[in-house]
Design an enzyme around this catalytic site. Structure first.
Site, PDB file in Angstrom:
ATOM      1  N   SER B  45     -38.110  66.725  51.552  1.00  0.00           N
ATOM      2  CA  SER B  45     -36.946  66.323  50.754  1.00  0.00           C
ATOM      3  C   SER B  45     -36.884  67.103  49.434  1.00  0.00           C
ATOM      4  CB  SER B  45     -36.970  64.817  50.491  1.00  0.00           C
ATOM      5  OG  SER B  45     -38.157  64.448  49.819  1.00  0.00           O
ATOM      6  N   HIS B  46     -37.960  67.787  49.063  1.00  0.00           N
ATOM      7  CA  HIS B  46     -37.934  68.623  47.858  1.00  0.00           C
ATOM      8  C   HIS B  46     -38.200  70.097  48.145  1.00  0.00           C
ATOM      9  CE1 HIS B  46     -38.516  64.598  46.014  1.00  0.00           C
ATOM     10  NE2 HIS B  46     -37.630  65.098  45.185  1.00  0.00           N
ATOM     11  N   LEU B 177     -44.120  58.650  43.023  1.00  0.00           N
ATOM     12  CA  LEU B 177     -43.279  57.694  43.733  1.00  0.00           C
ATOM     13  C   LEU B 177     -41.941  57.500  43.047  1.00  0.00           C
ATOM     14  CD1 LEU B 177     -43.576  54.720  42.049  1.00  0.00           C
ATOM     15  CD2 LEU B 177     -45.836  54.860  43.092  1.00  0.00           C
ATOM     16  N   ASP B 186     -34.423  61.924  50.708  1.00  0.00           N
ATOM     17  CA  ASP B 186     -34.701  61.243  51.980  1.00  0.00           C
ATOM     18  C   ASP B 186     -33.462  60.542  52.520  1.00  0.00           C
ATOM     19  OD1 ASP B 186     -37.387  62.031  52.334  1.00  0.00           O
ATOM     20  OD2 ASP B 186     -38.044  60.550  50.856  1.00  0.00           O
ATOM     21  N   ARG B 307     -50.187  65.110  52.156  1.00  0.00           N
ATOM     22  CA  ARG B 307     -49.784  66.439  51.665  1.00  0.00           C
ATOM     23  C   ARG B 307     -50.932  67.427  51.782  1.00  0.00           C
ATOM     24  NH1 ARG B 307     -47.039  63.613  47.505  1.00  0.00           N
ATOM     25  NH2 ARG B 307     -48.791  63.888  46.110  1.00  0.00           N
TER      26      ARG B 307
END
Lengths: 335, 335
Positions: B45-46, B177, B186, B307
């Site tokens: 999403s980034h 977060l 998202d 990640r």
């Protein structure tokens, strides 16, 4: 049967109880005021409800009510306190001026308290700092009663995170939230009153979800708020409240030899920021702009507003207290 | 059809795109690496998904890709940057050494970035600081898309809160977060894929709860995570990210004249703490003790671990990318 007691009278009564059960005058005064503030503001889970826990922690020798905190001036923006197995609030009172002065000189400061006990809410620690124009953030870990997200047994405490900031033309903006789904005091109060817990609050001793507060207290545990996000924040509270202060993690201390003791022996971190160093319009005016936008969006009750409202009422009309509770307190003050 | 691209190749390609669309070399290099890191670590999403937003923000003149950040040394522990309507990551790179040096000298420091644009994840900003042995906390506000608890219309951004700390014998502990129930990226990805949102994520344009991502994007809004607690933290992010930096609140800027622009024009706060000032055992060793306890309690995946796992895979096998996405990127690099 319900009666009322004035704030000053309640402070005096609690002071007698603390003195009677082994604190020195400084600690008695600080703790009595702290506990009476919670009761005054309707924060019942941290008010006189906690007195039994204080008394038993003191009388079993778990916490030292006469401890002399040792303040350590570590760096231009960093100070520490060894609370010497005493109360965190006493350590904070001792180091407060140093931390505030460092913050005003350098723009930000950290106060790391260790070897300390904290059984109260966190907002009484941060709100007065915001009244002096500073932003204050605090975390304190507690005792292992909360299951990390994706885990099976408790590791974290209820691990509150508190924030206070000055607001133009009003009381500071203050919030103080348990990173567990509920605060322990609220679980105990629900059990006492026979109320069910909200969904996703806790598990029983077999790790099964339950809304029975007694099942949570009898070997069960709490969940974190907001799933994995609350769990991450609770983990951060352990790291800041214990690893960064030199205090115990919530799962590290053993109070089993001190029956009735309720004061977690951990650490507390306070971060102070001086908003007068900010660019642009003054911070408290900007805070007012944000609050106005929240109200325009329909928010009817701001964080901390309920406490402020109850405070205004009880300061005028007295603090409601049952005759039974009042009698118990009076007994504790002499026995 | 899917292929792979190496991290270095992706950085190079993204750099060409940024240069082609109006950034200088410094910004191109910083943003390309930042965006490629997200794609590399599976933070889709980034990652490259955001390139269109960067390009449109640049080409409409909403953000200045050639801005020169102005660093202001305010106090022994406080520095500010006016990003001059450029990217927050460029401002951070410019002021980073000063903030780190202040933290090492005084124990803690604050870096307040304003007049800045941030369209990426926050973990790429804090993780490298933890690799240098510091604790880093960051907040950035975004654009009004999230309804405060008890409110009816959006005021807050997705308002992420990120934390990074060193860990003995391993990668830093990192979490990042959104204080909204979901990140905007998202929601966009769910809309594109036709997936429903989880419950309690958002409302439609009439303020009614919905699990349709398109309804959230078409005049609807997100909710905060964890009810009133997440809302309090989101409010704190506005205060720290905007009021304390001198930047815009999420509801204050007007990009309606810049169609396609996606980079919120706000502020970012970074707090650095030097854990070598802590009492007791070294912080990173203590952090290891906590992580071990979490794992012993059954936690199988730590914050940030996913990640790190994907990173290890993609650095070895290349970053998966569809032929279509790769072709789009190549087109953007020359047109």
């Amino acid at each position: 049967m319900s009666t009322t007691i004035s704030y000053a009278e309640l402070v005096g009564l609690l002071e007698e109880i603390f003195l009677r059960h082994g604190t020195d005058k400084v600690a008695a005064s600080i703790l009595a005021e702290n506990c009476a503030m919670c009761e005054r503001d309707g924060a019942h889970s941290h008010g006189i409800f906690r007195i039994r826990g204080y008394v038993d922690s003191l009388s079993t020798g778990w916490v030292d009510g006469r401890a002399i905190p040792e303040v350590e001036d570590i760096a231009p923006s960093f100070c520490r306190v060894d609370a010497s197995n005493g109360f965190a609030q006493v350590a904070l009172a001792q180091a407060r001026d140093l931390a505030v002065s460092k913050c005003r000189q350098t723009g930000v400061s950290v106060l790391a308290i260790r070897n300390s006990h904290h059984l109260s809410a966190l907002w009484p620690d941060v709100e007065p700092l915001a009244r002096e124009g500073l932003i204050a953030i605090s975390t304190v870990n507690s005792f292992a009663c909360t299951v990390p997200f994706d885990g099976k047994s408790p590791v974290f405490g209820t691990n509150p995170f508190a924030f206070a900031a000055p607001l133009e033309g009003g009381d500071p903006i203050v919030f103080d939230l348990a990173t567990s789904a509920m605060a322990n005091g609220d679980v105990q109060i629900a059990a006492r009153k026979g109320h069910a817990l909200p969904p996703d609050s806790g598990v029983d001793k077999n790790g099964k979800p339950t809304n029975d507060p007694q099942a949570v207290l009898d070997g069960g545990a709490l969940l974190t708020f907001g799933g994995y996000k609350g769990s991450s924040i609770s983990m951060m509270v352990e790291l800041l409240g214990a690893a960064l202060t030199g205090g115990h993690f919530s799962f590290e201390f053993d109070w089993s030899g001190h029956e009735g003791a309720q004061t977690p022996h951990t650490g507390q971190l306070i971060i102070l920021i001086d908003p007068s160093r900010a660019a642009g319009e003054s911070f408290d005016l900007r805070a007012h702009t944000l609050i106005a936008a929240m109200q325009a969006a329909g928010v009817s009750r701001l964080p901390g507003q309920r406490r402020a409202e109850i405070r205004a009422q009880t300061l005028q009309n007295g603090i409601p207290i049952t005759a039974e509770d009042l009698a118990s307190l009076r007994t504790l003050a002499i026995a």
